[in-house]
Design a protein around this motif. Structure first.
Motif, short mmCIF file in Angstrom:
data_model
loop_
_atom_site.label_atom_id
_atom_site.label_comp_id
_atom_site.label_asym_id
_atom_site.label_seq_id
_atom_site.Cartn_x
_atom_site.Cartn_y
_atom_site.Cartn_z
N ARG A 12 -3.64 -2.75 4.30
CA ARG A 12 -3.66 -2.55 2.86
C ARG A 12 -4.88 -1.70 2.50
NH1 ARG A 12 -7.51 -5.79 0.49
NH2 ARG A 12 -8.23 -7.59 1.71
N VAL A 13 -4.82 -1.05 1.36
CA VAL A 13 -5.95 -0.27 0.86
C VAL A 13 -6.96 -1.23 0.24
CG1 VAL A 13 -6.68 1.50 -0.77
CG2 VAL A 13 -4.53 1.78 0.50
N ALA A 14 -8.20 -1.12 0.68
CA ALA A 14 -9.25 -2.00 0.19
C ALA A 14 -9.61 -1.68 -1.26
CB ALA A 14 -10.48 -1.89 1.07
N GLU A 15 -10.04 -2.72 -1.97
CA GLU A 15 -10.46 -2.59 -3.35
C GLU A 15 -11.91 -3.05 -3.49
OE1 GLU A 15 -7.58 -4.78 -5.57
OE2 GLU A 15 -5.98 -3.32 -5.19
N THR A 16 -12.42 -3.02 -4.69
CA THR A 16 -13.83 -3.32 -4.93
C THR A 16 -14.22 -4.70 -4.39
OG1 THR A 16 -13.84 -1.92 -6.89
CG2 THR A 16 -15.62 -3.52 -6.69
N ASP A 17 -13.34 -5.68 -4.52
CA ASP A 17 -13.64 -7.02 -4.04
C ASP A 17 -13.77 -7.10 -2.51
OD1 ASP A 17 -13.63 -7.93 -6.63
OD2 ASP A 17 -11.64 -8.87 -6.52
N ASP A 18 -13.34 -6.04 -1.83
CA ASP A 18 -13.38 -6.03 -0.37
C ASP A 18 -14.63 -5.37 0.21
OD1 ASP A 18 -10.70 -7.15 0.08
OD2 ASP A 18 -9.96 -5.24 -0.73
N VAL A 68 -10.49 3.33 1.87
CA VAL A 68 -10.76 2.36 2.93
C VAL A 68 -9.48 1.57 3.16
CG1 VAL A 68 -12.12 0.35 3.63
CG2 VAL A 68 -13.20 2.21 2.33
N VAL A 69 -9.07 1.49 4.42
CA VAL A 69 -7.88 0.74 4.80
C VAL A 69 -8.33 -0.42 5.68
CG1 VAL A 69 -5.61 0.83 5.89
CG2 VAL A 69 -6.53 2.86 4.74
#
Length: 204
Positions: A12-18, A68-69
């Protein structure tokens, strides 16, 4: 999360929480790399200093400078930057680097200067970090992450660039369509090269 070695997890494509999750993955995967040992020779400081540095770039990529993946089992991640447009550094990069690096600052600045001087100018996507936690290495996760982004780049006719950290990694990237550039290496020190590699679109 524990995943059997034979199973390739979803991506999955990472988000801010990651951001912190990905920083942990990269720090764990890269702690013993020669170039990271050069940057932070003191083992007691290496994790915290290098992780803070990775985090700057991870946040910048997630914030819109690239993509970011990450694997769903949190074992691997790829940090890409879109260099088809003008390059930007992480916000307040110089100031943040001074704060996090301490007496390692000259070595970080040396690495940055060498990488900048040898970076190709043709439009491309730059794979800055491809990281797999040690227990999950050699189980196809890196290849899966590469294939994921290569498919999109190929569809758009966009090449890719990276700096491999060892001959072993160089061989992995050869299998995924990357070729050695001229000059082939960035000499960080007399004994620590990075291997410049380029992948034309559609070569997997």
């Amino acid at each position: 999360m524990n995943t059997p070695a034979s199973i390739i997890p979803a991506l999955r494509v990472a988000e801010t929480d990651d951001i912190d999750l990905v920083a942990d993955i990269v720090a764990e995967a890269f702690e013993d790399l020669d170039v990271i040992r050069f940057l932070v020779p003191q083992q007691t400081r290496r994790w915290s200093v290098s992780r803070a540095w990775y985090r700057l770039y991870i946040a910048h990529a997630i914030g819109g400078a690239g993509q970011v993946v990450v694997t769903e089992d949190h074992s691997a991640a790829a940090v890409w930057f879109d260099r088809t447009r003008p390059f930007t550094e992480p916000d307040q990069y110089s100031e943040q680097l001074v704060k996090l690096a301490g007496d390692a600052l000259p070595r970080f600045r040396h690495l940055d200067a060498q990488m900048d001087a040898h970076h190709p100018t043709d439009p491309h996507w730059h794979l800055l970090f491809l990281a797999v936690r040690p227990p999950r290495q050699n189980h196809g996760l890196g290849a899966r992450l590469l294939a994921h982004t290569h498919a999109r780049l190929d569809a758009d006719g966009i090449p890719a660039y990276l700096e491999a950290t060892s001959p072993q990694n160089q061989r992995l990237y050869h299998r995924h369509g990357y070729t050695d550039m001229t000059p082939p290496t960035i000499e960080i020190t007399d004994s620590i090269p990075l291997y410049r590699m380029w992948r034309p679109a559609g070569t997997d």
